[in-house]
Design an enzyme around this catalytic site. Structure first.
Site, mmCIF file in Angstrom:
data_model
loop_
_atom_site.group_PDB
_atom_site.id
_atom_site.type_symbol
_atom_site.label_atom_id
_atom_site.label_comp_id
_atom_site.label_asym_id
_atom_site.label_seq_id
_atom_site.Cartn_x
_atom_site.Cartn_y
_atom_site.Cartn_z
ATOM 1 N N HIS C 141 19.545 -12.200 10.348
ATOM 2 C CA HIS C 141 19.759 -13.456 11.073
ATOM 3 C C HIS C 141 18.642 -14.407 10.641
ATOM 4 C CE1 HIS C 141 19.812 -16.174 14.571
ATOM 5 N NE2 HIS C 141 21.021 -15.713 14.833
ATOM 6 N N ASP C 218 14.419 -6.378 14.535
ATOM 7 C CA ASP C 218 15.079 -7.415 15.314
ATOM 8 C C ASP C 218 16.138 -6.706 16.159
ATOM 9 O OD1 ASP C 218 16.771 -9.334 16.280
ATOM 10 O OD2 ASP C 218 17.073 -10.354 14.362
ATOM 11 N N GLN C 221 20.523 -7.621 18.813
ATOM 12 C CA GLN C 221 21.903 -7.135 18.974
ATOM 13 C C GLN C 221 21.970 -5.652 19.333
ATOM 14 O OE1 GLN C 221 24.586 -8.945 19.091
ATOM 15 N NE2 GLN C 221 23.899 -10.885 18.221
ATOM 16 N N LYS C 244 21.504 -12.557 25.740
ATOM 17 C CA LYS C 244 22.536 -11.734 25.105
ATOM 18 C C LYS C 244 22.777 -10.442 25.877
ATOM 19 C CE LYS C 244 21.343 -13.198 20.403
ATOM 20 N NZ LYS C 244 22.382 -14.134 19.944
ATOM 21 N N CYS C 384 24.462 -17.868 11.548
ATOM 22 C CA CYS C 384 23.016 -17.846 11.331
ATOM 23 C C CYS C 384 22.590 -16.702 10.420
ATOM 24 C CB CYS C 384 22.247 -17.745 12.644
ATOM 25 S SG CYS C 384 22.559 -19.095 13.754
HETATM 26 C C1 LIG Z 1 20.473 -10.295 15.046
HETATM 27 C C2 LIG Z 1 19.922 -11.488 15.764
HETATM 28 N N1 LIG Z 1 18.612 -11.770 15.668
HETATM 29 C C3 LIG Z 1 18.055 -12.809 16.297
HETATM 30 C C4 LIG Z 1 18.812 -13.652 17.064
HETATM 31 C C5 LIG Z 1 18.129 -14.817 17.691
HETATM 32 O O1 LIG Z 1 18.215 -14.781 19.071
HETATM 33 P P1 LIG Z 1 17.778 -16.095 19.894
HETATM 34 O O2 LIG Z 1 18.533 -17.240 19.305
HETATM 35 O O3 LIG Z 1 18.157 -15.789 21.273
HETATM 36 O O4 LIG Z 1 16.308 -16.248 19.679
HETATM 37 C C6 LIG Z 1 20.192 -13.401 17.202
HETATM 38 C C7 LIG Z 1 21.081 -14.257 18.015
HETATM 39 O O5 LIG Z 1 21.277 -15.429 17.818
HETATM 40 C C8 LIG Z 1 20.752 -12.308 16.533
HETATM 41 O O6 LIG Z 1 22.054 -12.038 16.628
#
Ligand SMILES: Cc1ncc(COP(=O)(O)O)c(C=O)c1O
Ligand SMILES: Cc1ncc(COP(=O)(O)O)c(C=O)c1O
Lengths: 428, 157, 428, 157
Positions: C141, C218, C221, C244, C384
């Site tokens: 991401h 990370d 998910q 999430k 993203c």
């Molecule tokens: C795999 C992953 N990493 C990081 C993020 C970033 O999360 P956030 O936008 O809540 O900081 C997301 C979701 O957007 C994600 O799916």
């Protein structure tokens, strides 16, 4: 108990208090809550709580990412909140960035300045290095002091500061020497959270701009309590927090002049702030998107939108007048108590409603404890502005702060409580 | 098939999408712009060829060519754009472009000028879907950008 | 409509859905909402909304700052939420830091690593510079890619990455070369938000630790969708977001090994994270305080506490089993549709419930539009994670993501919608 | 005067506050520690003088001297500390210190050991006020710190 006098400029507080459920609770063995700690964080009206809940129950989705109906609705609500919050301070919507609090907003600018070293030529004016100066004041909240200390540490720049007068005002004697051609940015509080002092931002900004420096005003204590218009304030950046102005926790605002934000490198990076991403490198959106990485504080922005609607409906000039009346009354009544010394201006002019004081021979912690026992909730300590205590040679202070829901009767309760503390500790 | 869906995907749009006009990048050209929709990754590269650049708004658009990757809306919009703008003066094209922008911002309430916008009136339904407006505008933004570059290059040469 | 089959492991979704008010609303001309976009953000149960509201209506105050009763209550609730959220991932309370989202958590580590250059010797192991390597993967991401690009930019370190196999797995062929003695940190996703792939974090961490590198997973998910225990995961840091996992927007968590957090310089600085402040310089609190500058996301942390209570009551293994069943069913049914290609593993093993797919000759935006018109809310675009699209030579995908409140019937609605799109655009 | 307030500010506490025992920094000493309460800025500087450092837990505490700036609770607590610890062995002092810590964490529910804690039992009421517990513990933390420094210096010399 004192008979509450007739005072000009007061709001219809009874009606306002109905909107704040917490204000009807009791503390410590059934005492009615006298909340005099809004300078730390304000209470929230049901209108704000309802706006957040309505969002979650009807429209919740990730903004700026989805093409479905919920995502459209959420994006609309989020951007409409941005527009109303911008209007509240006389700004363009694209010039305000949502942060988690004022602290993050100030750090954003401080980090952008060190990031400028490795950013493109459009960011050149933000670069700082050895020989450059960053100017703060002796009355800053740690949020507007430590980030600049750290910027200097990262870049080799020098930190300097304005001192204070005995009356709790900025000592502007050295203005022209302190702000010189080496100065890159002046960071100062618009309104002190300890002394109450309102600083002459426009005058200082004039000098800063004359030598090509930027000026950031910490507006965490001004935007909640008085009309602030960025078109006349003089600052290039201001930062403030939603939780101090009837909004939810977890949301703040950084405003910056459009052309500055446009040229500034990003701070926090990730999704939603990019233009094109390759594994090797990425390009970034224009502001405000560039500075809002990740899924944002959506419900909180919407809640803050409802908070500025609430404040606008009351009228910020009336909020300011109400607090001015409470402050004048508090200064007068505390002044009548032998052994009490107000730290900060003792006249209500050019000052807001933070009233800090020392009670002779009783430590602020002990004053606060007695007040708490009576249901009067104030703050004690250094209030995240330790250098002020050092400047005035005191370990800490007791601080009362007011908002639109406070009454003259609550000021009386404060003064009665202080006298009670003196009796309890046998100092009067 | 839903009425809402039909309102958005007018036959005209689907036709342009399936059989795009003037597609492909062509020489000669005065300036090129590459635009991307950061939310979905749609891309367009667009070239303009002007006659009489020094005449300003009276310069004539001799050709607009493009290569695009994206959804039906962005593809069809690029195709319609070329139909509308090739052969006009820059001044006329700006009026068309502004009318199209206004239509896109009308939230489905717009009264489009059919004489000016021709096939582009079919995009009226798109204006109800904020996420798709950017798709419809992608090539128009690229055209504006390419055109101002053409003028900038002329004046700096 | 297909007859819903009997499937093992499903939850009592009818009862669960009663807790989520938004799920009973309709969209687009009265269609029941089929929310298949929980990978972007999840919906919230009333238990979470009630916890936040109860905080604001009864206990709201600035935490860790006041000595009065409201401040005590607020601090207790905030720290109790921290303890329960920590327990949820098998961590010690002092090892989790509240951030505004996962993105901030990842940036915190990336900035701490560049800040280490000007911090004390205790931070030496975090320093990176020219010659050092930072390793990511092609499936990250943007939140776990761009911050590392920027770290490399600030410090002169080199960014490298693991590639992907055609099946949507990490290509670990070059593991021993890619992770070498120059590697300072490996940052990889625990579970891909696009492909669904679950990565072998422990195996990669073993190699990273063998060469003295750190590993950040990370977990944005994974933590919401399956049991995650930091004591066995192998990572040194994980980051995830509350929104999430049934929690409010505006709150995230960074977990780090205690001894690492202890040695790390701060990121955002200001009030509440300091020990002693002088005008010239300051010292900082131990973790987690050191990393939580300013008035925090109090109500949101409390809301997230209620969310993990909710998830724990259901049981994370049962949540995972439910999603596993939905995913297997979706993979099977989508596999039956001619012209549909799943991007990512086509078997439900070692994968979570993000199902991305391409529909031949129909752009994802158009697929999404038809689905939206039917009330089926999915996400379309690059999600993203742009490099994934490049890797598989597609402009974007359509993505359905599942959570504990989704049903097999909703999977059917998705598949029916895709077929409808094919009919509408005349491709089948 | 509220009963709650009285429960917290026991006469013993107010006495120690108004007439602190063993106050002031004295020589000679083996180690010194300076502790600060970051929330309110209270500070204590505390010195220990041990006899027979190499005897470990059996070393005797010859003197504890201190200088403190802070509220009644932190001042009184420092005064009580000196009364309790001077003259004991380090091992005994540690037991007292642990008992005091346990009392502070008891949320007002503790059953303090009066024989061990003597005047310090008066602090039971403080344990109901989370923000004040740190005040009561400030000098105890400084004592622990100074003592371990004294041992560390001994073993490194
Ligand atoms: C795999 C992953 N990493 C990081 C993020 C970033 O999360 P956030 O936008 O809540 O900081 C997301 C979701 O957007 C994600 O799916
Ligand atoms: C003057 C001033 N500046 C900055 C801040 C920091 O605000 P926050 O903690 O919400 O970031 C505060 C409040 O704590 C303040 O009073």
């Amino acid at each position: 108990m004192t008979v509450t006098p007739q005072v000009e400029g007061l709001l219809d507080v009874d009606r306002i208090r109905e909107d704040f459920p917490i204000l009807s609770r009791t503390v410590r063995d059934g005492r009615p809550l006298v909340y005099l700690d809004s300078g730390a964080t304000s209470q929230k009206p049901v209108q704000v709580l309802d706006a957040e809940r309505e969002f979650y129950e009807r429209h919740n989705a990730a903004v700026h990412r989805g093409a479905h109906q919920l995502a459209e609705e959420a994006t609309d609500l989020y951007e409409s909140a941005r527009a109303r919050i911008a209007a509240f301070i006389g700004a363009r919507p694209s010039d305000i960035v949502f942060t988690k609090n004022a602290t993050e907003g100030i750090n954003l600018v401080a980090y952008a300045m060190s990031n400028a070293a490795t950013a493109g030529p459009e960011s050149a004016r933000f670069r700082v290095g050895p020989g450059d100066e960053v100017l703060v004041t002796e009355m800053e909240h740690h949020a507007n002091l430590v980030p600049w200390q750290q910027l200097c540490r990262r870049t080799g720049a020098t930190l300097r500061w304005f001192g204070l007068t005995d009356e709790g005002r900025l000592d502007l004697g050295g203005l022209d020497e302190l702000i010189n051609e080496r100065t890159k940015i002046v960071a100062l509080t618009h309104q002190s959270n300890v002394l109450g002092t309102v600083n002459p931002v426009a005058k200082i900004a004039e000098r800063a701009h004359a030598v090509g420096a930027l000026l950031l005003a910490d507006a965490a204590q001004s935007v909640p309590h008085a009309p602030v218009d960025v078109r006349t304030l003089g600052a290039d950046f201001i930062a403030f927090s939603g939780h101090k102005m009837l909004g939810p926790s977890g949301i703040g605002v950084l405003w910056g002049r459009g052309e500055l934000l446009e040229a500034m490198p990003p701070f926090i990076t990730g999704g939603s702030m990019i233009e094109v991403v390759h594994l090797e490198d990425s390009t970034f959106l224009p502001p405000p998107g560039r500075f809002e990485a990740g899924v944002p504080m959506t419900a909180q922005a919407i809640g803050l939108g409802a908070a500025v609607d609430y404040l606008s409906a009351v009228g910020m000039d009336r909020v300011a007048a109400h607090e001015h009346a409470l402050t004048a009354y508090a200064l007068q009544r505390l002044g009548e108590v032998p052994g009490v010394r107000v730290v900060g201006p003792t006249v209500p002019e050019y000052r807001g409603g933070a009233v800090s004081f020392a009670v002779e021979d009783i430590h602020p912690h002990d004053v606060g404890q007695v007040l708490d026992d009576l249901g009067v909730e104030v703050r004690v300590g250094h209030h995240c502005a330790w250098p002020i205590c050092r400047r005035y040679g005191i370990p800490a202070t007791t601080r009362a702060t007011f908002y639109l829901y406070n009454t003259l009767g609550e000021v009386d309760a404060l003064v009665d409580g202080v006298r009670h503390a003196q009796k309890f500790f046998g100092t009067a | 098939m839903q009425p809402q869906l039909e309102a958005m995907y007018q036959e005209i749009i689907l036709d342009h999408y399936k059989n795009p006009h003037h597609k492909g990048l062509r020489d000669p050209y005065d300036a090129e712009a590459h635009h991307v929709n950061p939310t979905c990754g749609d891309e367009v590269t667009l070239r303009v060829r002007l006659a009489g650049v020094d005449a300003g708004d009276d310069a004539k658009i001799e050709d607009v060519s493009y290569d695009a990757m994206g959804c039906s809306i962005s593809q069809a919009s690029a195709s319609v754009l070329t139909d509308l703008l090739i052969g006009r003066t820059v001044g006329e094209a700006q009026r068309v472009s502004e009318a199209f922008l206004a239509l896109m911002q009308s939230k489905g309430e717009g009264e489009p000028d059919e004489d000016l916008l021709e096939d582009a009136v079919a995009f009226a339904g798109v204006s109800k879907y904020p996420a798709r407006i950017k798709c419809a505008l992608l090539s128009w933004m690229a055209w504006k950008d390419a055109t101002s570059r053409a003028f900038a290059e002329e004046s700096s040469s």
